[in-house]
Design an enzyme around this catalytic site. Structure first.
Site, mmCIF file in Angstrom:
data_model
loop_
_atom_site.group_PDB
_atom_site.id
_atom_site.type_symbol
_atom_site.label_atom_id
_atom_site.label_comp_id
_atom_site.label_asym_id
_atom_site.label_seq_id
_atom_site.Cartn_x
_atom_site.Cartn_y
_atom_site.Cartn_z
ATOM 1 N N CYS A 1 40.629 42.377 41.013
ATOM 2 C CA CYS A 1 40.590 43.348 39.486
ATOM 3 C C CYS A 1 39.554 44.225 40.169
ATOM 4 O O CYS A 1 39.148 43.766 40.564
ATOM 5 C CB CYS A 1 39.755 41.557 38.752
ATOM 6 S SG CYS A 1 39.198 42.466 37.277
ATOM 7 N N ASP B 1 50.755 46.719 33.858
ATOM 8 C CA ASP B 1 50.314 47.018 35.253
ATOM 9 C C ASP B 1 51.166 46.739 35.632
ATOM 10 O O ASP B 1 52.061 45.916 35.752
ATOM 11 C CB ASP B 1 49.555 45.706 35.083
ATOM 12 C CG ASP B 1 48.420 46.057 36.267
ATOM 13 O OD1 ASP B 1 48.441 47.079 37.293
ATOM 14 O OD2 ASP B 1 47.355 45.283 36.613
#
Length: 338
Positions: A162, A125
């Site tokens: 998120c 990520d």
């Protein structure tokens, strides 16, 4: 066109080797085709080959530290995914609200990627790239230097969260395109095989059509893979694969998240090329740790199963490799065993 001719002479023998641009070569007049051992490739090149030379779905369990990565390697996964949520939780003890920055993410990714540099390639990520074009470029360069095989960069605002929480906001298309463009330019400038994955979180705020528009723009700029985060149905996931075909798409499967549960078999049938399970290690770790500590508090013992000794855990973490290195070098550190 011959690049090099090398003659080697030893007493009683002579060999002439000619190397060609494509890697083929001749040895004493006998032509040999190029051979590349996949397991000796660096992570980025290996991931790129997995993506383009096979139709097999690349399944990546989410790992967040060295132990979870070692366990995934022991089980035999062919690729890994370093989750930003897991990195934030394990390194900072915080929720995934954009608090982990480049240093946190790059150092964690570097450690995981180099547990076995020729082992399973690591996708990591990269959140938003951590700033404007200069920071995105710096982030890409540091991920390349860290040995990361692929990364996804998204269109959320810097104060991100998120992808499976509510209230997400994304930047304008122009800013997103700039992030993808500079990421592509940086990897090209450094002649890296690192796989650029363009992610969009625009579904929640702007709807499906805007997501497709953004991913098409990223594809046209040279992104290798697309990621539409937060599908609301299996039908929508299938439609995205069709709308962007033959461009490869990545599916982020978060069980109990914002979207439907899609199995590996279903994802393969839909045509996804990469599948990551972001919470595959983090959620079970929470359950296991919590259960053991509750037993310790209530019963005075953790209840660890027989056979799960310190040595067994150390073996998962490369104990015997360390012993072998010392022994092969002539060291005596493990002469009396471990």
């Amino acid at each position: 066109m011959k690049l090099e001719e090398l003659s080697t002479r030893n007493p009683g023998m002579a060999a002439t080797i000619s190397a060609e641009k494509d890697g083929s070569h001749e040895a004493n007049g006998m032509r040999e085709e190029p051979t590349t051992l996949l397991y000796m490739l660096a992570g980025a090149s290996k991931l790129r080959r997995q993506l383009h030379e096979s139709n097999e779905l690349i399944v990546c369990p989410g790992v967040y530290d060295g132990l979870s990565a070692r366990v995934a390697m022991e089980v035999g996964f062919k690729a890994l995914y370093m989750t930003g949520a897991g990195t934030t939780a394990s390194r900072l003890g915080m929720a995934d609200l954009g608090l982990a920055q480049l240093y946190d993410m790059r150092t964690n990714a570097e450690m995981i990627a180099n547990l076995d540099p020729y082992g399973p390639p690591l996708i990591a990520d990269m959140d938003t790239g951590y700033g404007g074009p200069l920071m995105v470029s710096k982030s890409v360069q540091q991920y390349i230097q860290a040995g990361v095989a692929g990364f996804h960069i998204e269109d959320q605002i810097q104060n991100k969260r998120c992808g499976h929480l509510a209230g997400k906001k994304v930047v304008a298309m122009e800013e997103y395109v700039t992030r993808i463009r500079v990421a592509k330019q940086t990897k090209d400038r450094l002649h890296s095989d690192i796989v650029l994955i363009a992610r969009t979180d625009a579904l929640q705020q702007h709807g499906y059509n805007e997501c497709i528009k953004r991913l098409q723009a990223a594809r046209d700029l040279g992104a290798d893979v697309g990621l539409l985060e937060g599908f609301t149905s299996k039908e929508q996931a299938q439609q995205a694969v069709q709308d962007l075909a033959p461009w490869p798409l990545l599916l982020n499967m978060v069980e109990n998240g914002a979207g439907p549960v899609i199995t590996v078999k279903e994802a393969q049938e839909m045509g996804f090329r990469i599948m990551i399970f972001s919470f595959a290690s983090l959620a079970p770790a929470y359950l296991g740790i919590k259960g053991a500590l509750e037993r310790l508090k209530n019963d005075g013992i953790t209840g660890i199963p027989d056979g799960l000794s310190p040595k067994r855990l150390f073996e998962v973490c490369g104990l015997m490799d360390s012993v072998r290195i010392d022994t092969d070098a002539g060291g005596s550190g493990f002469a009396n065993g471990v």
